[in-house]
Design an enzyme around this catalytic site. Structure first.
Site, PDB file in Angstrom:
ATOM      1  CG  PHE A   1       4.256   6.687  -2.661  1.00 49.02           C
ATOM      2  CD1 PHE A   1       2.992   7.221  -2.699  1.00 49.02           C
ATOM      3  CD2 PHE A   1       4.970   6.584  -3.840  1.00 49.02           C
ATOM      4  CE1 PHE A   1       2.429   7.643  -3.899  1.00 49.02           C
ATOM      5  CE2 PHE A   1       4.415   6.998  -5.052  1.00 49.02           C
ATOM      6  CZ  PHE A   1       3.157   7.534  -5.069  1.00 49.02           C
TER       7      PHE A   1
ATOM      8  CB  SER B   1       1.542  -3.853  -4.359  1.00 40.76           C
ATOM      9  OG  SER B   1       2.573  -3.097  -4.937  1.00 40.76           O
TER      10      SER B   1
ATOM     11  CD1 TRP C   1       3.851  -0.053   1.565  1.00 48.82           C
ATOM     12  CD2 TRP C   1       4.395   0.896  -0.376  1.00 48.82           C
ATOM     13  NE1 TRP C   1       5.120   0.460   1.693  1.00 48.82           N
ATOM     14  CE2 TRP C   1       5.478   1.048   0.508  1.00 48.82           C
ATOM     15  CE3 TRP C   1       4.517   1.410  -1.669  1.00 48.82           C
ATOM     16  CZ2 TRP C   1       6.664   1.691   0.155  1.00 48.82           C
ATOM     17  CZ3 TRP C   1       5.690   2.057  -2.035  1.00 48.82           C
ATOM     18  CH2 TRP C   1       6.741   2.192  -1.122  1.00 48.82           C
ATOM     19  CG  HIS C   2       2.664   2.508  -4.711  1.00 49.94           C
ATOM     20  ND1 HIS C   2       2.643   1.138  -4.703  1.00 49.94           N
ATOM     21  CD2 HIS C   2       3.853   2.864  -5.269  1.00 49.94           C
ATOM     22  CE1 HIS C   2       3.760   0.674  -5.245  1.00 49.94           C
ATOM     23  NE2 HIS C   2       4.512   1.704  -5.580  1.00 49.94           N
ATOM     24  N   GLY C   3      -0.373   4.655  -1.853  1.00 52.15           N
ATOM     25  CA  GLY C   3      -1.111   5.858  -1.493  1.00 52.15           C
ATOM     26  C   GLY C   3      -2.527   5.571  -1.056  1.00 52.15           C
TER      27      GLY C   3
END
Length: 483
Positions: free
Chosen positions: A483, A322, A325-327
């Site tokens: 993102f 997770s 996924w954001h960066g």
């Protein structure tokens, strides 16, 4: 195209008029208009990346059709992995390729001359993480037999490109959104009015709360060596409200805009800063992403079943993925791992489902225990957000070091204290409104149901005036666009 732009203010009413007054008699034409509007909305930023959305649409539509005809398990798995590989392949190239190359060369500098791989000069397509996960959920659900594949390419393309939530969610499931493109949609005053209320509240969150908080958060994070501990702590708190106002504000505008056009999107935020533990926080923060990882990664891995080692492994996997996924930055991975550390004690002691009800339900104010639980959770969240906001691990460590210095007990010293105090009062009033609206889909929904028209419109007028006179109208993109 940004929601908080003049272009969108012109774009939305034009599309709305065309949608209900010129295409409402023909469902297929109405859906086609959504595709055109969505591609204009997305292409306004960079039309070249429309090819990725169109390609992804065609691939997953075709694979869905092929899955419906294929009976052999092995061939069905090949089709599924083709969809996963193509979608994640694009995501990997545009978002993560440079990260892996840089990390590899930093770990072993000598490999650069040996391997000869160079980083790519590419722009990250806006929203690629969102629409990639949305189309992936479609093919996975079709593969599992949870959803019948569509043979209506127009409806499917409208589902993938639906402009209100295309670039920053919510990440919709095909089982919820796609069937809504099959049904006629007529203008409904009550639904449109409710959508406008949510849009208004979303703009307030973004322009008044998030963008004003961004001014101070950016100042303190960019120059953390110049400020004392109490000021840096204040900066972390400002960022905490910035990211909430920014992202939940976007979701409110997206959901409200969708409601204007007759669609119902899933709730993406459920007043997360009133959470009593981290498990509850993650049930209330970015719900569409949290549930996506739960259903398509965490549960297939075994979830919370099995032994203690499996529980720990799966918890770290879900939170680290997770975060990633954001960066493409180690700060996001650490942020995810830190949240896993927060979450694990609750899971291992079977208290992760303790707070599933509404806090202080049926009461005006929380009791002391609830206040302490919410305060403790909020503090943990503030500290985790420092890694999320920092440019690097070293930057985050320096920021923490600055906070936990003797100067943390001093009165914050910085230029603009009067403006910061005013903003603090606005945030308190904002949270009071959120508190009294916490049982609804969005905070001011109850205004439309409980206040008489004169008071109701007076309240809306005050919100509009606060946006106009207290809002920050500098060119502030939404945080989650990256993102």
């Amino acid at each position: 195209m940004l929601f908080n732009s003049l272009e969108f203010a012109i774009f939305l009413p034009i599309v709305f008029i065309l949608y209900f007054y010129f295409t409402s008699h023909n469902l297929r034409l109405q859906n086609f208009l959504i595709i055109v509007a969505s591609y204009v909305f997305y292409g306004w930023w960079d039309y070249r990346f429309l090819s990725l959305i169109i390609f992804s649409t065609i691939i997953d539509y075709s694979i869905g059709i092929l899955l419906s005809k294929e009976l052999y398990v092995t061939k069905r798995k090949i089709l599924l992995w083709a969809s996963i590989s193509i979608n994640l392949g694009f995501l990997g190239i545009f978002k993560y390729y440079n990260f892996f190359i840089d990390s590899l060369y930093n770990l072993a500098p000598g490999l650069q001359s040996t391997l000869g791989f160079n980083t790519l000069e590419v722009i990250l397509p806006v929203g690629i993480s969102f629409y990639t996960f949305q189309t992936l959920s479609y093919t996975i659900d079709v593969y599992r037999g949870n959803l019948k594949p569509t043979k209506d390419l127009i409806s499917f393309a409208a589902f993938v490109g639906f402009f209100p939530q295309l670039v920053a969610g919510p990440i919709e499931r095909a089982s919820n959104l796609l069937p809504q493109f099959y049904k006629p949609r007529k203008f409904t005053y009550a639904k449109a009015a409710n959508g406008l209320r949510q849009i208004l509240w979303g703009f307030f969150k973004k322009i008044v709360i998030a963008d004003n908080c961004a001014h101070f958060a950016n100042l303190f994070f960019s120059n953390n060596e110049d400020y004392g501990g109490s000021t840096l702590l204040l900066g972390a708190i400002f960022f905490t409200f910035q990211i909430y106002g920014d992202f939940s504000g976007y979701s409110d505008i997206a959901i409200g805009t969708s409601r204007l056009f007759g669609f119902n999107l899933m709730k993406n935020f459920a007043f997360p800063y009133f959470s009593r533990d981290i498990a509850e926080f993650w049930r209330r923060w970015h719900i569409s992403l949290s549930t996506w990882f739960r259903d398509y990664l965490y549960i297939p891995l075994g979830g919370s079943k099995g032994g203690i080692h499996m529980k720990i492994r799966n918890t770290f996997i879900i939170f680290i993925v997770s975060g990633f996924w954001h960066g493409a930055n180690w700060t996001f991975i650490v942020w995810g791992a830190l949240n896993a550390i927060y979450f694990l004690p609750l899971l291992l002691t079977k208290r992760n489902r303790k707070n599933t009800d509404l806090v202080a339900e049926g009461k005006t104010l929380p009791n002391l225990k609830e206040i302490m639980a919410m305060g403790g959770t909020f503090i943990l969240t503030v500290f985790a957000w420092i890694f999320f906001r920092a440019k690097s691990i070293e930057h985050a460590i320096d920021y923490f070091s600055g906070i936990f210095a003797p100067s943390i007990f001093n009165i914050p010293q910085f230029d603009g204290k009067t403006e910061a105090l005013t903003l603090g009062i606005i945030i308190i009033l904002f949270m009071i409104i959120e508190w009294f609206g916490r049982s609804r889909e969005f905070a001011i929904e109850y205004i439309g149901d409980n206040l008489k028209r004169p008071l109701r419109f007076t309240f809306y007028f005050l919100i509009i005036m606060s946006i106009l006179f207290l809002g920050n109208f500098s060119d502030n993109q939404f945080i989650y666009f990256q993102f």
